[in-house]
Design a protein around this motif. Sequence first.
Motif, short mmCIF file in Angstrom:
data_model
loop_
_atom_site.label_atom_id
_atom_site.label_comp_id
_atom_site.label_asym_id
_atom_site.label_seq_id
_atom_site.Cartn_x
_atom_site.Cartn_y
_atom_site.Cartn_z
N GLY A 112 -0.43 28.09 28.28
CA GLY A 112 -1.80 28.23 28.76
C GLY A 112 -2.30 29.66 28.70
N LEU A 113 -1.50 30.55 28.12
CA LEU A 113 -1.83 31.98 27.99
C LEU A 113 -2.11 32.64 29.34
N GLU A 114 -1.39 32.19 30.36
CA GLU A 114 -1.47 32.80 31.69
C GLU A 114 -0.25 33.73 31.82
N PHE A 115 -0.36 34.90 31.23
CA PHE A 115 0.80 35.76 31.11
C PHE A 115 1.25 36.34 32.45
N GLY A 116 0.33 36.57 33.37
CA GLY A 116 0.72 37.05 34.69
C GLY A 116 1.56 36.02 35.43
N LEU A 117 1.15 34.76 35.36
CA LEU A 117 1.90 33.68 36.01
C LEU A 117 3.22 33.42 35.29
N ALA A 118 3.21 33.58 33.97
CA ALA A 118 4.46 33.42 33.22
C ALA A 118 5.45 34.52 33.62
N LEU A 119 4.97 35.74 33.79
CA LEU A 119 5.84 36.84 34.21
C LEU A 119 6.38 36.58 35.62
N THR A 120 5.55 36.02 36.49
CA THR A 120 6.02 35.65 37.82
C THR A 120 7.17 34.67 37.73
N ASN A 121 7.08 33.70 36.83
CA ASN A 121 8.15 32.73 36.66
C ASN A 121 9.41 33.37 36.10
N VAL A 122 9.26 34.37 35.24
CA VAL A 122 10.43 35.09 34.73
C VAL A 122 11.15 35.79 35.88
#
Length: 140
Positions: A112-122
């Motif tokens: 979904g190109l939500e890179f901030g949320l993806a980084l949170t999941n990392v």
Amino acid sequence: MTSQALTPARSRLAASYRNLTLWTLQGWLAMFFIAAGYAKLSEPMTNLVELMKWPALAPQNMVRGLGVAEIVLAVLLLAPLVSWKHGRPLLVTAAAGLLALEVIMLGVHALGLEFGLALTNVVLIAMTAPVLWMRAREVR
């Protein structure tokens, strides 16, 4: 180069630090997922869609159910506080469930190109994986 075996006192100290670190990670994870689950349960869907794109693509019952699952898994991370004997297997199961959820949501947020949320999941994966690995070793 010589290797020295740890003395019993050093070994206990290392185990104590490891246990303290794992409990700290478990507490942070529990706080995060209780808050995230509560938000999914209590916030109107319009607010959730503004914060994250994926709730617009999912049924409301699925979003609310995910909130319940997050809260239950977060509470189970703290189950050993009640009973160490019965709580450790619940903790390992909860950590495995949260890790699976985090990996799936990493993919959802990245697609979904939500890179901030993806980084949170990392970051969440980096916190949950050691808890799962080290606590699973203790159960055996």
